[in-house]
Design a protein around this motif. Structure first.
Motif, PDB file in Angstrom:
ATOM      1  N   ASP A   1       4.651 -11.901 -54.796  1.00 45.97           N
ATOM      2  CA  ASP A   1       3.332 -12.118 -54.434  1.00 45.97           C
ATOM      3  C   ASP A   1       2.666 -12.602 -53.243  1.00 45.97           C
ATOM      4  N   GLU A   2       3.656 -11.826 -52.218  1.00 47.56           N
ATOM      5  CA  GLU A   2       3.605 -11.426 -50.810  1.00 47.56           C
ATOM      6  C   GLU A   2       1.624 -11.360 -50.831  1.00 47.56           C
ATOM      7  N   VAL A   3       0.741 -10.950 -50.127  1.00 46.05           N
ATOM      8  CA  VAL A   3      -0.222 -10.829 -50.141  1.00 46.05           C
ATOM      9  C   VAL A   3      -0.583 -10.361 -48.865  1.00 46.05           C
ATOM     10  N   GLY A   4      -1.164  -8.966 -48.555  1.00 46.19           N
ATOM     11  CA  GLY A   4      -2.195  -7.878 -47.355  1.00 46.19           C
ATOM     12  C   GLY A   4      -3.170  -8.300 -47.781  1.00 46.19           C
ATOM     13  N   VAL A   5      -4.122  -8.927 -46.664  1.00 49.24           N
ATOM     14  CA  VAL A   5      -5.856  -8.407 -46.321  1.00 49.24           C
ATOM     15  C   VAL A   5      -6.043  -7.753 -45.737  1.00 49.24           C
ATOM     16  N   PHE A   6      -6.623  -6.624 -46.220  1.00 48.06           N
ATOM     17  CA  PHE A   6      -7.489  -5.090 -45.510  1.00 48.06           C
ATOM     18  C   PHE A   6      -8.461  -5.819 -46.060  1.00 48.06           C
ATOM     19  N   GLU A   7      -9.393  -5.081 -44.643  1.00 51.88           N
ATOM     20  CA  GLU A   7     -11.107  -4.702 -45.005  1.00 51.88           C
ATOM     21  C   GLU A   7     -11.691  -2.889 -45.339  1.00 51.88           C
ATOM     22  N   MET A   8     -12.155  -2.729 -45.784  1.00 55.44           N
ATOM     23  CA  MET A   8     -12.807  -1.853 -45.733  1.00 55.44           C
ATOM     24  C   MET A   8     -13.892  -1.017 -45.271  1.00 55.44           C
ATOM     25  N   GLY A   9     -13.228  -0.219 -44.475  1.00 55.30           N
ATOM     26  CA  GLY A   9     -15.053  -0.237 -43.099  1.00 55.30           C
ATOM     27  C   GLY A   9     -14.755   1.968 -43.236  1.00 55.30           C
ATOM     28  N   GLU A  10     -15.998   2.689 -42.637  1.00 56.99           N
ATOM     29  CA  GLU A  10     -15.611   3.232 -42.679  1.00 56.99           C
ATOM     30  C   GLU A  10     -15.332   3.985 -42.119  1.00 56.99           C
ATOM     31  N   ASN A  11     -14.314   3.255 -41.252  1.00 54.74           N
ATOM     32  CA  ASN A  11     -12.970   4.132 -41.209  1.00 54.74           C
ATOM     33  C   ASN A  11     -11.399   4.173 -41.902  1.00 54.74           C
ATOM     34  N   GLY A  12     -11.876   3.472 -43.168  1.00 54.79           N
ATOM     35  CA  GLY A  12     -10.274   3.232 -43.717  1.00 54.79           C
ATOM     36  C   GLY A  12      -9.924   1.953 -43.430  1.00 54.79           C
ATOM     37  N   LEU A  13      -9.545   0.928 -44.299  1.00 50.98           N
ATOM     38  CA  LEU A  13      -8.690   0.468 -44.632  1.00 50.98           C
ATOM     39  C   LEU A  13      -8.217  -0.469 -42.810  1.00 50.98           C
ATOM     40  N   ARG A  14      -8.599  -1.755 -42.827  1.00 46.82           N
ATOM     41  CA  ARG A  14      -8.670  -1.806 -41.263  1.00 46.82           C
ATOM     42  C   ARG A  14      -7.427  -3.249 -41.739  1.00 46.82           C
ATOM     43  N   PRO A  15      -6.312  -3.558 -41.330  1.00 41.85           N
ATOM     44  CA  PRO A  15      -5.499  -4.676 -41.598  1.00 41.85           C
ATOM     45  C   PRO A  15      -6.615  -6.463 -41.238  1.00 41.85           C
ATOM     46  N   VAL A  16      -6.669  -7.050 -42.281  1.00 36.22           N
ATOM     47  CA  VAL A  16      -6.859  -8.826 -41.467  1.00 36.22           C
ATOM     48  C   VAL A  16      -6.015  -9.533 -40.873  1.00 36.22           C
ATOM     49  N   GLY A  17      -6.013  -9.656 -39.580  1.00 34.48           N
ATOM     50  CA  GLY A  17      -5.215 -10.323 -39.420  1.00 34.48           C
ATOM     51  C   GLY A  17      -5.450 -12.075 -39.297  1.00 34.48           C
TER      52      GLY A  17
END
Length: 448
Positions: free
Chosen positions: A256-272
């Motif tokens: 149940d660990e969660v990683g958050v990404f943001e989808m942009g023009e250059n792909g998935l970017r990790p959200v700190g």
């Protein structure tokens, strides 16, 4: 040398038949026989080589070294990085970013000393190359193999020279040993078992992309999730900006660990800082909006719970929820009516968790109940208040775990009060802990 032969096993009762039948003759279930390979029996008198025993006190003294993926959020979900020989399945809705994440991972891991084998069973090499250029990825150490047959993939892995193997996707591979079509139960089970066994022997981490059914579960046999080490699942809708990667199963880390990404023009970017991203568009002084301090694995997250209560013209008012369990919403509505005196019998109730987050822990009960009461009364919850706590059927509030971590996250984002069931005193005294023992008392504390 004895050859393997095919049998047909019922997925309902486990009975095996020499040929396919539309109906299982044992349990009378329809369309449950699937093809499987039957290994030849060991000749009489032949015994397997004994495996040496390891004392439990000596096992695990030297933990497996981790291979950082270069994507911090993915490393968080995996438990610190990739482990030699581990098998991972990544599932999610079509278009949510599974292939994009795998291609970014391949480009991040590829170096002059460590090459990555990327098996594309759904797209041609030219299509994968166009996506890589669109994302701005170099990938000089990535070797593409556009192949749908399992045997050439196994031969390529056996040659060695690749530190990581990525298969996109396991449902598109087909073995010549079975007569089923790609994606069938027998094909998925056999291909996954062969690839996983080869990864355990060779030591190269294996990552497989998996399709999902309309219910959101991994397509194919349930044994697929049992034979791999880690199962990751993308949450949120493809049209959403944020993507949540959750570890459903992990033999090398927390679940149940969660990683958050943001989808942009250059792909998935990790959200700190996912809490800031999830609260970025929160409306000010709007009835029905409450912030909940939830937990995503070991990480505290601040999410916005929204509720809308409106008069219903139906004989049975609607109870619809996105991001929380539908049955739990119906339960909370009944508790609010009985123990808090809210007139909800003739009202439709809609609850949504902003950002596409799914709250699976009962700590969100108080936030959902407060959002419903706020919308019904037309009175907004103060902007500096965060709510969390489990609600029982008797209208009582129950404490939840990781209180200090939740309060520290709320204080870091400027919240001044936390309404909950109480517990240990917070380590950070910049936020006031307002304890309540019952749901009605918590609602009175929100609106004195």
């Amino acid at each position: 040398m004895a050859k393997t032969r095919s049998i047909y096993v019922c997925q309902n009762c486990g009975a095996s038949q020499p040929k396919w039948m539309g109906r299982c003759p044992v349990c009378q279930a329809w369309d449950t026989l699937v093809e499987e390979r039957q290994e030849p029996a060991r000749p009489a008198g032949q015994t397997a080589k004994p495996t040496p025993l390891t004392p439990l006190a000596q096992a695990g003294q030297h933990p497996e070294p981790r291979l950082p993926s270069g994507l911090c959020e993915l490393d968080r979900v995996l438990g610190g990085g990739l482990v030699a020989g581990m098998a991972v399945v990544v599932g999610g809705e079509p278009g949510i970013g599974k292939s994009t994440l795998m291609l970014q991972l391949a480009a991040s891991l590829s170096t002059a000393q460590r090459r990555v084998l990327y098996v594309s069973a759904e797209e041609s090499a030219a299509q994968v190359g166009l996506r890589a250029r669109r994302l701005g990825l170099g990938g000089q150490g990535v070797d593409l193999l556009a192949e749908t047959a399992l045997e050439p993939v196994l031969e390529q892995i056996a040659r060695g020279g690749h530190g990581v193997v990525i298969v996109d996707s396991i449902q598109a591979l087909r073995s010549a040993d079975l007569a089923g079509a790609p994606g069938s139960v027998g094909q998925v089970r056999h291909c996954a078992a062969e690839l996983t066994a080869r990864a355990k022997v060779g030591g190269a981490p294996l990552l497989m992309v998996g399709h999902v059914t309309k219910d959101g579960a991994l397509a194919g046999p349930r044994v697929l999730e049992h034979m791999v080490d880690t199962v990751l699942h993308f949450e949120s809708e493809p049209a959403m900006r944020l993507r949540l990667l959750r570890a459903v199963k992990n033999r090398f880390g927390a679940t149940d660990e969660v990683g958050v990404f943001e989808m942009g023009e250059n792909g998935l970017r990790p959200v700190g800082d996912p809490s800031a991203a999830l609260l970025a568009h929160r409306p000010g002084d709007a009835p029905g909006s409450v912030v909940c301090a939830a937990l995503g694995g070991t990480r505290p997250l601040l999410v916005e719970v929204q509720a809308l209560v409106s008069p219903s013209g139906l004989a049975t008012p609607r109870r619809q929820a996105l991001g929380v369990d539908q049955g739990r919403l119906a339960m909370l509505a009944a508790v609010l009516a009985i123990h808090a005196g809210l007139e909800l019998a003739g009202c439709d109730i809609f609850v949504n968790v902003a950002g596409g987050v799914k709250l699976i822990e009962p700590a969100a009960d108080l936030a959902v109940a407060a959002a419903i009461a706020s919308s019904l009364r037309g009175r907004p919850v103060p902007q500096d208040v965060v709510c969390f706590g489990e609600v029982g059927l008797a209208g009582e509030l129950r404490a939840v775990g990781r209180l200090r971590a939740r309060l520290a996250e709320a204080a870091r984002h400027g919240f001044g009060r936390a309404v909950t069931a109480g517990g240990e005193s917070p380590a950070n005294h910049s936020i006031e802990l307002v304890a309540a023992s019952r749901l009605a008392q918590a609602l009175e504390l929100l609106w004195p």
